[in-house]
Every structure is written in structure tokens, then in C-alpha cells.
Design a protein around this motif. Structure first.
Motif, short mmCIF file in Angstrom:
data_model
loop_
_atom_site.label_atom_id
_atom_site.label_comp_id
_atom_site.label_asym_id
_atom_site.label_seq_id
_atom_site.Cartn_x
_atom_site.Cartn_y
_atom_site.Cartn_z
N LYS A 61 10.32 -4.63 3.16
CA LYS A 61 11.69 -4.09 3.13
C LYS A 61 11.76 -2.57 3.01
CE LYS A 61 14.31 -6.29 0.17
NZ LYS A 61 14.60 -6.86 -1.18
N GLY A 62 10.65 -1.92 2.60
CA GLY A 62 10.70 -0.47 2.44
C GLY A 62 9.38 0.07 1.96
N LEU A 63 9.17 1.38 2.16
CA LEU A 63 7.90 2.03 1.81
C LEU A 63 8.16 3.48 1.41
CD1 LEU A 63 4.69 1.96 3.96
CD2 LEU A 63 5.69 4.13 3.29
N GLU A 64 7.54 3.92 0.34
CA GLU A 64 7.69 5.29 -0.12
C GLU A 64 6.40 5.73 -0.80
OE1 GLU A 64 10.60 7.60 -3.33
OE2 GLU A 64 11.16 5.64 -2.55
N LEU A 65 5.94 6.94 -0.48
CA LEU A 65 4.74 7.49 -1.12
C LEU A 65 5.16 8.57 -2.11
CD1 LEU A 65 1.57 7.58 -1.13
CD2 LEU A 65 1.77 9.45 0.53
N GLN A 66 4.71 8.45 -3.35
CA GLN A 66 5.04 9.46 -4.35
C GLN A 66 3.76 10.08 -4.89
OE1 GLN A 66 7.89 8.40 -7.31
NE2 GLN A 66 9.42 7.79 -5.82
N PHE A 78 4.87 2.88 -3.04
CA PHE A 78 5.82 1.84 -3.43
C PHE A 78 6.24 1.08 -2.17
CE2 PHE A 78 6.64 3.01 -7.83
CZ PHE A 78 6.16 4.31 -7.87
N VAL A 79 5.92 -0.19 -2.15
CA VAL A 79 6.28 -1.04 -1.01
C VAL A 79 7.14 -2.18 -1.52
CG1 VAL A 79 5.43 -2.35 0.96
CG2 VAL A 79 4.04 -0.48 0.04
N GLN A 80 8.24 -2.39 -0.88
CA GLN A 80 9.14 -3.49 -1.28
C GLN A 80 8.94 -4.68 -0.36
OE1 GLN A 80 12.85 -1.06 -1.11
NE2 GLN A 80 13.12 -1.76 -3.20
N TRP A 81 8.79 -5.85 -1.00
CA TRP A 81 8.57 -7.10 -0.26
C TRP A 81 9.62 -8.13 -0.65
CZ3 TRP A 81 4.71 -6.85 3.30
CH2 TRP A 81 3.73 -5.88 3.12
N GLU A 82 9.92 -8.99 0.31
CA GLU A 82 10.84 -10.10 0.03
C GLU A 82 10.25 -11.01 -1.04
OE1 GLU A 82 13.83 -10.86 1.23
OE2 GLU A 82 14.04 -9.53 2.97
N THR A 83 8.97 -11.37 -0.88
CA THR A 83 8.28 -12.23 -1.83
C THR A 83 6.90 -11.65 -2.15
OG1 THR A 83 7.08 -13.58 -0.20
CG2 THR A 83 9.35 -14.25 -0.69
N LEU A 84 6.35 -12.05 -3.27
CA LEU A 84 5.00 -11.63 -3.67
C LEU A 84 3.99 -12.02 -2.60
CD1 LEU A 84 3.28 -10.50 -6.07
CD2 LEU A 84 3.11 -12.84 -6.89
N GLU A 85 4.15 -13.21 -2.03
CA GLU A 85 3.19 -13.72 -1.05
C GLU A 85 3.21 -12.94 0.26
OE1 GLU A 85 5.26 -15.59 -2.88
OE2 GLU A 85 3.68 -16.34 -4.23
N ASN A 86 4.36 -12.29 0.55
CA ASN A 86 4.40 -11.45 1.75
C ASN A 86 3.33 -10.36 1.67
OD1 ASN A 86 8.02 -11.57 2.08
ND2 ASN A 86 6.47 -12.81 3.10
N HIS A 87 3.04 -9.89 0.46
CA HIS A 87 1.99 -8.89 0.29
C HIS A 87 0.61 -9.50 0.11
CE1 HIS A 87 -0.19 -5.67 -2.22
NE2 HIS A 87 -0.26 -5.34 -0.97
N THR A 88 0.53 -10.46 -0.80
CA THR A 88 -0.79 -10.98 -1.18
C THR A 88 -1.40 -11.91 -0.13
OG1 THR A 88 0.24 -12.79 -2.40
CG2 THR A 88 -0.28 -10.81 -3.65
N VAL A 89 -0.56 -12.54 0.66
CA VAL A 89 -1.07 -13.51 1.65
C VAL A 89 -0.86 -13.01 3.08
CG1 VAL A 89 -0.93 -15.89 2.51
CG2 VAL A 89 -0.61 -15.42 0.06
N ILE A 106 6.91 13.12 -7.34
CA ILE A 106 7.65 13.80 -6.28
C ILE A 106 7.45 12.99 -5.01
CG2 ILE A 106 7.74 15.92 -4.89
CD1 ILE A 106 6.48 17.24 -7.55
N GLN A 107 8.55 12.76 -4.29
CA GLN A 107 8.42 11.95 -3.07
C GLN A 107 7.60 12.72 -2.03
OE1 GLN A 107 11.68 11.01 -0.06
NE2 GLN A 107 11.64 9.16 -1.26
N ALA A 108 6.50 12.13 -1.59
CA ALA A 108 5.65 12.78 -0.60
C ALA A 108 6.00 12.29 0.81
CB ALA A 108 4.17 12.49 -0.88
N LEU A 109 6.48 11.06 0.89
CA LEU A 109 6.83 10.49 2.20
C LEU A 109 7.78 9.31 1.99
CD1 LEU A 109 4.55 9.83 5.20
CD2 LEU A 109 5.83 7.91 4.27
N LYS A 110 8.85 9.28 2.79
CA LYS A 110 9.76 8.14 2.79
C LYS A 110 9.58 7.44 4.11
CE LYS A 110 13.39 5.61 1.58
NZ LYS A 110 13.31 4.62 0.48
N GLY A 111 8.93 6.27 4.07
CA GLY A 111 8.61 5.57 5.31
C GLY A 111 9.83 4.99 5.98
N PHE A 112 10.52 4.14 5.27
CA PHE A 112 11.76 3.51 5.78
C PHE A 112 12.47 2.84 4.63
CE2 PHE A 112 8.32 0.51 6.24
CZ PHE A 112 8.85 -0.73 5.91
#
Lengths: 81, 81
Positions: free
Chosen positions: A24-29, A41-52, B75-81
Motif C-alpha cells: 500500500k505504500g513505501l517510504e525511506l527515512q 517503511f512499507v505498508q501491507w494489507e496483511t502480514l503474509e503479503n510481506h512474509t510470504v 528525515i524522509q529520504a524518499l517517498k515511494g508512493f
């Protein structure tokens, strides 16, 4: 690991995440106090979307890590505003 | 520290943050792997809005911490989406 190498690799990876099931989203800090510390920081619908479902990320950015990354899954406990 | 005690105190603190100079948002997250680990994400206009202007938070939730919290500014380094 430098900012340019990591953020560059992350930029390349954005489309990979965007197409991933449940992503659902991605951000690097970057840490202000510890300049070599990055948090992705990566947002997922479910835990399994990432782990599986998601297996490609490490292949793309594995060479950028000074040490194996610490992965943690967080659940929103409260959204203030 | 329990979820109820921390999230309860955080709920009380929301209005405090909302009125704080430069505070843009607040979210409490709980670790899935380490249930006693909470991360409070607060967004500020400037670093100084937190380190200088804001002094009240610790008075309100200090009793909820099992150990002194680790504070880090990112500090935000990158906002992917």
C-alpha cells in the motif's frame, strides 16, 4: 551504505513494490542522529503479503546493507491525527 | 507497560500534540514480534519544534515506560508512493 546507493536502489525498487500483492505504500527515512541508519517503511494489507508473497526485495538491495537489516512488523495501535 | 495504559495515555495526549507548535501528526504502533515494544511516530515541521518547543509529553506518559524511551529523529529520504 550511502544515501545515494540506498535511495537509488530504493527508487529502482519502487515499481517492484507498487506491483506487489497487498503493498500500500513505501517510504525511506534516514536517522538524524545516526546517519548510517535508514528505516524503510512499507505498508501491507496483511502480514503474509510481506512474509510470504513478497520475495524479491532482498535480491535488489541486499548489496547495500552494511549488516543484515532488522525487520519488524508493526500494527497501528492508535492514529491520533 | 500495557497497550491499554499506553494507548490510553496517548489518547489523552493527542490534544496536547495537536496544539503544539509545528506538530503535524501522531501515530502509535505496536511491534508484532515484540509485543512490549511501542513506537510513537510524531511528525514535526522542524526538529526544534520537538527538541525545544515541546516539553510536556514526558510529564504525561513518563509513568508508562518500562525504560527510558529511545528517541530518534528521522528525515524522509524518499517517498515511494
Amino acid at each position: 551504505m550511502t544515501l545515494s546507493s540506498h535511495s537509488g536502489a530504493t527508487t529502482q525498487a519502487v515499481s517492484l513494490f507498487q506491483g506487489a500483492k497487498g503493498c500500500k505504500g513505501l517510504e525511506l527515512q534516514r536517522s538524524h542522529e545516526k546517519l548510517s541508519r535508514y528505516r524503510l517503511f512499507v505498508q501491507w494489507e496483511t502480514l503474509e503479503n510481506h512474509t510470504v508473497d513478497f520475495q524479491e526485495w532482498r535480491k535488489l538491495v541486499g548489496h547495500c546493507f552494511a549488516a543484515p537489516p532488522e525487520v519488524e512488523h508493526n500494527i497501528q495501535a492508535l492514529k491520533g491525527f
